[in-house]
Design an enzyme around this catalytic site. Structure first.
Site, PDB file in Angstrom:
ATOM      1  N   THR A  70      -6.984 -10.141  -0.703  1.00  0.00           N
ATOM      2  CA  THR A  70      -7.138 -11.597  -0.672  1.00  0.00           C
ATOM      3  C   THR A  70      -8.248 -11.952   0.313  1.00  0.00           C
ATOM      4  O   THR A  70      -8.221 -11.520   1.463  1.00  0.00           O
ATOM      5  CB  THR A  70      -5.806 -12.253  -0.220  1.00  0.00           C
TER       6      THR A  70
ATOM      7  N   HIS B 128       0.800  -1.222   0.000  1.00  0.00           N
ATOM      8  CA  HIS B 128       0.000   0.000   0.000  1.00  0.00           C
ATOM      9  C   HIS B 128       0.838   1.279   0.000  1.00  0.00           C
ATOM     10  O   HIS B 128       0.293   2.370  -0.145  1.00  0.00           O
ATOM     11  CB  HIS B 128      -1.051  -0.052   1.106  1.00  0.00           C
TER      12      HIS B 128
ATOM     13  N   HIS C 240      -1.405  -3.605   5.611  1.00  0.00           N
ATOM     14  CA  HIS C 240      -2.335  -2.482   5.516  1.00  0.00           C
ATOM     15  C   HIS C 240      -2.401  -1.659   6.797  1.00  0.00           C
ATOM     16  O   HIS C 240      -2.350  -0.429   6.770  1.00  0.00           O
ATOM     17  CB  HIS C 240      -3.720  -3.007   5.132  1.00  0.00           C
TER      18      HIS C 240
HETATM   19  N1  PXP Z   1      -0.777 -12.471   3.873  1.00  0.00           N
HETATM   20  C1  PXP Z   1      -1.372 -12.593   2.676  1.00  0.00           C
HETATM   21  C2  PXP Z   1      -1.339 -13.922   2.006  1.00  0.00           C
HETATM   22  C3  PXP Z   1      -1.985 -11.495   2.045  1.00  0.00           C
HETATM   23  O1  PXP Z   1      -2.582 -11.641   0.839  1.00  0.00           O
HETATM   24  C4  PXP Z   1      -1.944 -10.241   2.690  1.00  0.00           C
HETATM   25  C5  PXP Z   1      -2.544  -9.053   2.008  1.00  0.00           C
HETATM   26  O2  PXP Z   1      -1.849  -8.786   0.844  1.00  0.00           O
HETATM   27  C6  PXP Z   1      -1.295 -10.163   3.935  1.00  0.00           C
HETATM   28  C7  PXP Z   1      -0.743 -11.293   4.509  1.00  0.00           C
HETATM   29  C8  PXP Z   1      -1.192  -8.880   4.680  1.00  0.00           C
HETATM   30  O3  PXP Z   1      -2.461  -8.468   5.046  1.00  0.00           O
HETATM   31  P1  PXP Z   1      -2.698  -7.007   5.622  1.00  0.00           P
HETATM   32  O4  PXP Z   1      -2.284  -6.063   4.546  1.00  0.00           O
HETATM   33  O5  PXP Z   1      -4.141  -6.991   5.929  1.00  0.00           O
HETATM   34  O6  PXP Z   1      -1.814  -6.891   6.844  1.00  0.00           O
END
Ligand code: PXP
Length: 246
Positions: A103, A12, A215
């Site tokens: 995802t 991001h 995120h």
């Molecule tokens: N693990 C996987 C397999 C993901 O697809 C993501 C999101 O891209 C993350 C971890 C990290 O998730 P977040 O951005 O919600 O911390």
């Protein structure tokens, strides 16, 4: 207890850069900043539509960083060929829907089709540690072993997104699946949706050796800066790990 590594997903930062079609903020600068703040690795998801991270970002990160790079990707011929060429330390295979915001859940390995096993074989053959993003479920763990994965990443989104007083059953599922995966010889990772108020439950599971968080930390950077957010997350992980020490 094994240390718990924190891999920071910088997708991001690229989202923000792409909003103005320019070069700032640069994901490579963000990677350097979080590593300097104590992160143990960098994760990026190269999506089919290149909505955030782009091919050139992965190439620059791979060339410039000494820290482990974890490439999240769908099991497609295009992505496998990119990974074979760039050889990141890790690949995490995820299901990818074109219209999803992020995802949406773990990969259903038995239903994923024959190419998944071939992708695992080819990536492993290139010296990459392959992880599969799955729900915390014994059948999925066994299927990951059967196709030769070295690691699994448990989807923590349902746990993390639940109201704090409704999280217990979701956490229990992950805590019960982790020793099954570890006993089968898989490295146990976890990620999705984790934040300051949800990390402790996951960090207290002894078999989990790596978490991937993106995120929330990039969002928190708006208020406290990215390095400070990483340091605070690392401190919460250390505290939860220490509290579980036998
Ligand atoms: N693990 C996987 C397999 C993901 O697809 C993501 C999101 O891209 C993350 C971890 C990290 O998730 P977040 O951005 O919600 O911390």
């Amino acid at each position: 207890m094994t240390p718990l590594r924190l891999s920071i997903n910088i997708d991001h930062v690229a989202t923000l850069r792409n909003a103005r079609a320019g070069t700032h903020p640069d994901p490579l600068d963000a990677a350097r900043a979080v590593l300097e703040a104590g992160a143990d690795g960098i994760t990026v998801h190269l999506r089919e539509d290149r909505r955030h991270i782009r091919d050139a970002d992965v190439e620059r990160l791979r060339a410039a960083l000494d820290a482990p790079l974890n490439l999240e990707m769908a099991a497609t011929e295009e992505m496998v060929a990119i990974a074979e060429r760039l050889r990141p330390a890790d690949c995490c295979i995820v299901p990818e829907g074109r219209h999803e915001l992020t995802t949406e859940g773990g990969l259903d390995i038995p239903r994923a089709g024959a190419f998944l096993a071939e992708a695992v074989r080819r990536l492993s053959g290139a010296g990459i540690r392959v992880s599969i993003f799955i729900e915390a479920d014994r059948a999925q763990v066994e299927a990951a072993v059967a196709i030769g994965a070295a690691a699994i990443e448990f989807h923590t989104g349902t746990y993390a997104d639940a109201a704090p007083d409704a999280r217990a059953p979701h956490l229990r599922r992950i805590a019960e699946a982790a020793p099954i995966a570890a006993a089968a010889g898989l490295a146990c990772h976890a990620g999705h949706g984790l934040a300051y108020d949800s990390i402790a439950g996951i960090a207290a599971i002894p078999d989990i050796s790596e978490v991937s968080i993106g995120h929330f930390l990039v969002g928190q950077a708006v208020f406290e800066g990215l390095p400070a957010a990483v340091r605070r997350m690392k401190a919460l992980i250390a505290e939860a790990r220490e509290a579980r020490r036998p």
